[in-house]
Design a protein around this motif. Structure first.
Motif, mmCIF file in Angstrom:
data_model
loop_
_atom_site.group_PDB
_atom_site.id
_atom_site.type_symbol
_atom_site.label_atom_id
_atom_site.label_comp_id
_atom_site.label_asym_id
_atom_site.label_seq_id
_atom_site.Cartn_x
_atom_site.Cartn_y
_atom_site.Cartn_z
ATOM 1 N N ARG A 31 -3.951 -5.967 -5.429
ATOM 2 C CA ARG A 31 -3.765 -7.207 -6.080
ATOM 3 C C ARG A 31 -4.859 -8.061 -5.503
ATOM 4 N NH1 ARG A 31 1.968 -9.333 -4.583
ATOM 5 N NH2 ARG A 31 0.797 -9.904 -2.776
ATOM 6 N N GLY A 32 -5.740 -8.619 -6.766
ATOM 7 C CA GLY A 32 -6.845 -9.227 -6.731
ATOM 8 C C GLY A 32 -6.506 -10.984 -6.205
ATOM 9 N N ALA A 33 -7.501 -11.803 -6.074
ATOM 10 C CA ALA A 33 -7.239 -13.232 -6.008
ATOM 11 C C ALA A 33 -6.522 -13.820 -7.053
ATOM 12 C CB ALA A 33 -8.260 -13.771 -5.597
ATOM 13 N N ASP A 34 -6.682 -13.241 -8.207
ATOM 14 C CA ASP A 34 -5.978 -13.945 -9.320
ATOM 15 C C ASP A 34 -5.078 -13.257 -9.620
ATOM 16 O OD1 ASP A 34 -6.693 -11.413 -10.044
ATOM 17 O OD2 ASP A 34 -8.034 -11.799 -11.679
ATOM 18 N N GLY A 35 -4.219 -12.506 -8.806
ATOM 19 C CA GLY A 35 -2.712 -11.948 -9.105
ATOM 20 C C GLY A 35 -2.899 -10.768 -9.721
ATOM 21 N N GLN A 36 -4.006 -10.341 -10.458
ATOM 22 C CA GLN A 36 -3.815 -8.999 -11.219
ATOM 23 C C GLN A 36 -3.801 -7.731 -10.382
ATOM 24 O OE1 GLN A 36 -3.931 -8.966 -14.774
ATOM 25 N NE2 GLN A 36 -3.380 -10.993 -14.536
ATOM 26 N N VAL A 37 -3.215 -6.936 -10.893
ATOM 27 C CA VAL A 37 -3.140 -5.456 -10.013
ATOM 28 C C VAL A 37 -3.928 -4.462 -10.740
ATOM 29 C CG1 VAL A 37 -1.393 -3.672 -9.203
ATOM 30 C CG2 VAL A 37 -0.710 -6.025 -9.437
ATOM 31 N N THR A 38 -4.804 -4.069 -10.039
ATOM 32 C CA THR A 38 -5.665 -2.784 -10.282
ATOM 33 C C THR A 38 -5.104 -1.539 -9.850
ATOM 34 O OG1 THR A 38 -7.606 -4.244 -10.421
ATOM 35 C CG2 THR A 38 -7.992 -1.950 -10.307
ATOM 36 N N VAL A 39 -5.164 -0.305 -10.547
ATOM 37 C CA VAL A 39 -4.467 0.899 -10.048
ATOM 38 C C VAL A 39 -5.696 1.781 -10.037
ATOM 39 C CG1 VAL A 39 -2.711 2.691 -10.301
ATOM 40 C CG2 VAL A 39 -2.134 0.401 -10.632
ATOM 41 N N ALA A 40 -5.987 2.802 -9.301
ATOM 42 C CA ALA A 40 -6.883 3.659 -9.253
ATOM 43 C C ALA A 40 -6.421 4.950 -8.604
ATOM 44 C CB ALA A 40 -8.211 3.386 -8.774
ATOM 45 N N SER A 41 -7.057 5.998 -8.955
ATOM 46 C CA SER A 41 -6.664 7.517 -8.359
ATOM 47 C C SER A 41 -7.817 8.592 -8.278
ATOM 48 C CB SER A 41 -5.504 7.962 -9.063
ATOM 49 O OG SER A 41 -5.532 8.292 -10.523
ATOM 50 N N GLY A 42 -7.591 9.491 -7.646
ATOM 51 C CA GLY A 42 -8.520 10.571 -7.427
ATOM 52 C C GLY A 42 -8.068 11.676 -6.711
ATOM 53 N N ARG A 43 -8.900 12.576 -6.595
ATOM 54 C CA ARG A 43 -8.555 13.985 -5.929
ATOM 55 C C ARG A 43 -8.735 13.736 -4.685
ATOM 56 N NH1 ARG A 43 -6.188 18.265 -8.490
ATOM 57 N NH2 ARG A 43 -7.010 19.532 -7.020
ATOM 58 N N LYS A 44 -7.746 14.330 -3.876
ATOM 59 C CA LYS A 44 -7.583 14.312 -2.213
ATOM 60 C C LYS A 44 -8.629 15.299 -1.391
ATOM 61 C CE LYS A 44 -4.489 14.550 1.350
ATOM 62 N NZ LYS A 44 -2.958 14.602 1.689
ATOM 63 N N PRO A 45 -9.472 15.007 -0.614
ATOM 64 C CA PRO A 45 -10.237 15.651 -0.090
ATOM 65 C C PRO A 45 -9.144 16.836 0.753
ATOM 66 C CG PRO A 45 -11.012 13.423 0.466
ATOM 67 C CD PRO A 45 -9.686 13.339 -0.204
ATOM 68 N N ARG A 46 -9.626 18.177 0.891
ATOM 69 C CA ARG A 46 -8.760 19.274 1.418
ATOM 70 C C ARG A 46 -9.483 19.793 2.433
ATOM 71 N NH1 ARG A 46 -4.369 20.957 -1.279
ATOM 72 N NH2 ARG A 46 -3.848 21.475 0.721
ATOM 73 N N PHE A 47 -9.028 19.649 3.530
ATOM 74 C CA PHE A 47 -9.351 20.399 4.961
ATOM 75 C C PHE A 47 -8.241 21.641 5.496
ATOM 76 C CE2 PHE A 47 -11.400 16.042 5.756
ATOM 77 C CZ PHE A 47 -12.763 16.594 4.793
ATOM 78 N N VAL A 48 -7.286 21.254 5.137
ATOM 79 C CA VAL A 48 -6.238 22.295 6.111
ATOM 80 C C VAL A 48 -5.765 23.184 4.864
ATOM 81 C CG1 VAL A 48 -3.868 22.267 6.793
ATOM 82 C CG2 VAL A 48 -5.283 20.008 7.002
#
Length: 273
Positions: A31-48
């Protein structure tokens, strides 16, 4: 629902939102200072993966590395995201921890005492980070949102407010095992080797982390075991008194945005039948 029906999600409180991750992806809502919500996503690094996933201690180190690697990936990929550690007060706390550790090594004769004081002082930056930002509140959002999913699937996330702000798989439950393993490991090495090399210190730290994660996993699998109860009691007390604050419905709505995204990416958006 079983873990097989509901794959586990992990999470991390940001300074202004929530990061969650599943088996293959991460998602964040801020949530930004202006109250707007930003959503982002991506691939997860995998080591196990592969044979290493079955080797005790080694798999613990890899699991910890995997969880930590998600953080910079999400930080870079989420516009406006801030980490709780990005705070001048936290930097001062880190310097204070370094000074206390150095002073203990000069003034205390007991190696065990030096390592114990250093480990306790090492908690200070994390606690300051929680209190110097809204991270404790977002920590509560994390726990409530994930608990709702675990107990009722995707449909229950909308009722996250009804769930506890403390969670049995919170990283706070790793604090006691990690402190114990680190103190004992460092003390043993310093008793055996007068001046441990950086490589030996790093190896000792890795083994301590791996052992702590193994104990954490054991406590999760066997919650009624006396050792597990001790680990969970320490973690729950830390969460209840220091690390979490009850969020508002508006805060939980931000958490739900992150949850909706990770459930979509992990193909868990529909309730399990």
């Amino acid at each position: 629902m079983s873990d097989r029906d509901n794959p586990r999600l992990g999470g991390m409180a940001l300074a202004n939102g929530l990061l969650v991750h599943g088996p293959t992806h991460w998602a964040a809502a801020v949530r930004g200072a202006d109250g707007q919500v930003t959503v982002a996503s991506g691939r997860k690094p995998r080591f196990v993966r592969g044979p290493l996933a079955d080797i005790p201690v080694v798999r613990g180190v890899l699991r910890m590395a995997e969880a930590l690697a998600v953080v910079p990936a999400a930080r870079r990929g989420t516009p406006g995201a801030r980490l709780a550690m990005e705070n001048v007060t936290v930097i001062v706390a880190m310097l204070g921890t370094t000074a206390i550790t150095a002073l203990a090594r000069r003034r205390m004769r007991s190696v065990l005492g030096q390592e114990t004081l250093g480990a306790v002082a090492g908690l200070m930056p994390a606690l300051v980070a929680l209190r110097a930002s809204d991270a404790a509140m977002w920590h509560g959002v994390e726990h409530k949102s994930i608990a709702a999913y675990e107990q009722g699937g995707a449909a229950e996330v909308a009722n996250a407010a009804a769930h506890a702000k403390e969670h049995p798989r919170c990283g706070s439950n790793l604090v006691l095992p990690l402190m114990t393993a680190t103190v004992l490991g460092n003390t043993a090495i310093r008793k055996i080797v007068k001046h441990p090399s950086p490589g030996l210190r790093l190896t000792t730290t890795a083994v301590s982390v791996g052992a702590a994660v193994e104990l954490f996993s054991f406590a999760t699998r066997r919650p009624d075991h006396p050792v597990a109860r001790m680990v969970h009691a320490a973690g729950h007390a830390m969460q209840a008194r220091l690390a979490t604050i009850e969020p508002s419905h508006e805060d939980l709505a931000v958490g739900r945005a992150a949850m909706d995204e990770i459930l979509r990416l992990e193909d868990l958006a529909q309730p399990t039948r």
